[in-house]
Design a protein around this motif. Structure first.
Motif, PDB file in Angstrom:
ATOM      1  N   ILE A  50       0.845  -1.201   0.000  1.00 39.91           N
ATOM      2  CA  ILE A  50       0.000   0.000   0.000  1.00 39.91           C
ATOM      3  C   ILE A  50       0.877   1.247   0.000  1.00 39.91           C
ATOM      4  CG2 ILE A  50      -1.818   1.250   1.248  1.00 39.91           C
ATOM      5  CD1 ILE A  50      -2.806  -1.463   0.370  1.00 39.91           C
ATOM      6  N   ASN A  51       0.429   2.305  -0.688  1.00 41.37           N
ATOM      7  CA  ASN A  51       1.122   3.593  -0.736  1.00 41.37           C
ATOM      8  C   ASN A  51       2.538   3.434  -1.301  1.00 41.37           C
ATOM      9  OD1 ASN A  51       1.201   6.367  -0.424  1.00 41.37           O
ATOM     10  ND2 ASN A  51       1.865   6.289   1.707  1.00 41.37           N
ATOM     11  N   MET A  52       2.629   2.747  -2.447  1.00 39.34           N
ATOM     12  CA  MET A  52       3.921   2.488  -3.070  1.00 39.34           C
ATOM     13  C   MET A  52       4.509   3.763  -3.672  1.00 39.34           C
ATOM     14  SD  MET A  52       4.340  -0.693  -2.486  1.00 39.34           S
ATOM     15  CE  MET A  52       5.633  -1.294  -3.532  1.00 39.34           C
ATOM     16  N   ILE A  53       5.823   3.947  -3.453  1.00 41.14           N
ATOM     17  CA  ILE A  53       6.531   5.087  -4.020  1.00 41.14           C
ATOM     18  C   ILE A  53       7.705   4.578  -4.846  1.00 41.14           C
ATOM     19  CG2 ILE A  53       5.889   6.746  -2.237  1.00 41.14           C
ATOM     20  CD1 ILE A  53       8.816   6.287  -1.137  1.00 41.14           C
ATOM     21  N   THR A  54       8.197   5.428  -5.743  1.00 44.75           N
ATOM     22  CA  THR A  54       9.361   5.103  -6.551  1.00 44.75           C
ATOM     23  C   THR A  54      10.551   5.832  -5.967  1.00 44.75           C
ATOM     24  OG1 THR A  54       7.919   4.958  -8.469  1.00 44.75           O
ATOM     25  CG2 THR A  54      10.265   5.096  -8.894  1.00 44.75           C
ATOM     26  N   LYS A  55      11.588   5.085  -5.612  1.00 41.34           N
ATOM     27  CA  LYS A  55      12.775   5.673  -4.994  1.00 41.34           C
ATOM     28  C   LYS A  55      13.990   5.398  -5.878  1.00 41.34           C
ATOM     29  CE  LYS A  55      15.119   5.747  -0.517  1.00 41.34           C
ATOM     30  NZ  LYS A  55      15.148   7.171  -0.277  1.00 41.34           N
ATOM     31  N   HIS A  56      14.756   6.433  -6.130  1.00 39.19           N
ATOM     32  CA  HIS A  56      15.983   6.290  -6.903  1.00 39.19           C
ATOM     33  C   HIS A  56      17.125   6.007  -5.930  1.00 39.19           C
ATOM     34  CE1 HIS A  56      14.295   7.873 -10.716  1.00 39.19           C
ATOM     35  NE2 HIS A  56      13.408   8.370  -9.865  1.00 39.19           N
ATOM     36  N   VAL A  57      17.767   4.839  -6.102  1.00 37.84           N
ATOM     37  CA  VAL A  57      18.766   4.372  -5.142  1.00 37.84           C
ATOM     38  C   VAL A  57      20.152   4.383  -5.783  1.00 37.84           C
ATOM     39  CG1 VAL A  57      19.427   2.480  -3.619  1.00 37.84           C
ATOM     40  CG2 VAL A  57      17.018   2.897  -4.097  1.00 37.84           C
ATOM     41  N   LYS A  58      21.106   4.984  -5.059  1.00 36.89           N
ATOM     42  CA  LYS A  58      22.494   4.963  -5.519  1.00 36.89           C
ATOM     43  C   LYS A  58      23.087   3.580  -5.298  1.00 36.89           C
ATOM     44  CE  LYS A  58      24.245   9.650  -4.815  1.00 36.89           C
ATOM     45  NZ  LYS A  58      25.178  10.448  -4.016  1.00 36.89           N
ATOM     46  N   PRO A  59      24.048   3.189  -6.118  1.00 40.62           N
ATOM     47  CA  PRO A  59      24.715   1.910  -5.860  1.00 40.62           C
ATOM     48  C   PRO A  59      25.431   1.941  -4.507  1.00 40.62           C
ATOM     49  CG  PRO A  59      25.213   2.680  -8.066  1.00 40.62           C
ATOM     50  CD  PRO A  59      24.483   3.792  -7.370  1.00 40.62           C
ATOM     51  N   PRO A 105      26.633  -0.960  -0.890  1.00 40.62           N
ATOM     52  CA  PRO A 105      26.884  -2.347  -0.490  1.00 40.62           C
ATOM     53  C   PRO A 105      25.623  -3.220  -0.495  1.00 40.62           C
ATOM     54  CG  PRO A 105      27.413  -0.813   1.300  1.00 40.62           C
ATOM     55  CD  PRO A 105      26.995   0.003   0.128  1.00 40.62           C
ATOM     56  N   GLY A 106      24.495  -2.649  -0.090  1.00 44.74           N
ATOM     57  CA  GLY A 106      23.249  -3.420  -0.058  1.00 44.74           C
ATOM     58  C   GLY A 106      22.659  -3.628  -1.446  1.00 44.74           C
ATOM     59  N   ASN A 107      22.883  -2.670  -2.331  1.00 44.48           N
ATOM     60  CA  ASN A 107      22.329  -2.731  -3.683  1.00 44.48           C
ATOM     61  C   ASN A 107      23.411  -2.283  -4.659  1.00 44.48           C
ATOM     62  OD1 ASN A 107      20.780  -2.643  -5.968  1.00 44.48           O
ATOM     63  ND2 ASN A 107      19.211  -1.282  -5.144  1.00 44.48           N
ATOM     64  N   PRO A 108      24.283  -3.207  -5.105  1.00 40.56           N
ATOM     65  CA  PRO A 108      25.428  -2.810  -5.938  1.00 40.56           C
ATOM     66  C   PRO A 108      25.025  -2.237  -7.305  1.00 40.56           C
ATOM     67  CG  PRO A 108      25.308  -5.201  -5.712  1.00 40.56           C
ATOM     68  CD  PRO A 108      24.259  -4.630  -4.820  1.00 40.56           C
ATOM     69  N   GLN A 109      23.850  -2.628  -7.797  1.00 41.99           N
ATOM     70  CA  GLN A 109      23.406  -2.143  -9.094  1.00 41.99           C
ATOM     71  C   GLN A 109      22.825  -0.732  -9.012  1.00 41.99           C
ATOM     72  OE1 GLN A 109      23.803  -3.886 -11.994  1.00 41.99           O
ATOM     73  NE2 GLN A 109      23.073  -2.056 -13.038  1.00 41.99           N
ATOM     74  N   GLY A 110      22.136  -0.434  -7.895  1.00 41.17           N
ATOM     75  CA  GLY A 110      21.425   0.844  -7.796  1.00 41.17           C
ATOM     76  C   GLY A 110      20.170   0.789  -8.633  1.00 41.17           C
ATOM     77  N   GLY A 111      19.611   1.952  -8.999  1.00 42.75           N
ATOM     78  CA  GLY A 111      18.456   1.990  -9.887  1.00 42.75           C
ATOM     79  C   GLY A 111      17.204   2.502  -9.214  1.00 42.75           C
ATOM     80  N   ILE A 112      16.078   2.176  -9.825  1.00 39.80           N
ATOM     81  CA  ILE A 112      14.786   2.649  -9.345  1.00 39.80           C
ATOM     82  C   ILE A 112      14.090   1.520  -8.597  1.00 39.80           C
ATOM     83  CG2 ILE A 112      12.567   3.605 -10.038  1.00 39.80           C
ATOM     84  CD1 ILE A 112      14.041   4.672 -12.556  1.00 39.80           C
ATOM     85  N   VAL A 113      13.664   1.781  -7.358  1.00 40.75           N
ATOM     86  CA  VAL A 113      13.087   0.770  -6.483  1.00 40.75           C
ATOM     87  C   VAL A 113      11.681   1.196  -6.067  1.00 40.75           C
ATOM     88  CG1 VAL A 113      13.368  -0.412  -4.278  1.00 40.75           C
ATOM     89  CG2 VAL A 113      15.377   0.162  -5.612  1.00 40.75           C
TER      90      VAL A 113
END
Length: 101
Positions: A39-48, A50-58
């Motif tokens: 519920i209440n989903m948002i789009t977050k832009h994540v930098k690469p 250690p937790g997310n080496p690829q980065g991207g849109i989450v």
């Protein structure tokens, strides 16, 4: 003691996701907010990192006000009251009078 707890099934009663149901993942009692699964989903832009080496849109859940959700008990939306049973304070569904926990 609060009326909505983690792992409760709730229904959204206001906002863009009105009438959707989900499980409570997190309750922020200080700011009166809840995070509900899906519920209440948002789009977050994540930098690469250690937790997310690829980065991207989450896509992730954002908090919504606790007043915009209602507890679901036996498939029905209900308000929550409190009673003392056997020396313990318990939550009670107002529609059925059933003890929740």
């Amino acid at each position: 003691m609060h009326k909505i707890k983690r792992d409760d099934l709730v229904k959204v009663i206001a906002g863009k996701d009105k009438d959707k149901q989900g499980k409570v993942l997190l309750v922020d009692t200080k700011n009166n907010k809840v995070v509900v699964e899906g519920i209440n989903m948002i789009t977050k832009h994540v930098k690469p990192g250690p937790g997310n080496p690829q980065g991207g849109i989450v896509q992730k859940e954002a908090a919504l006000d606790i007043s915009n959700v209602m507890l679901v008990v036996d498939g029905k939306v209900t308000r929550v009251g409190f009673e003392v049973k056997d020396g313990k304070k318990v939550r009670v569904a107002k529609t059925t009078g059933k003890v929740i926990d």
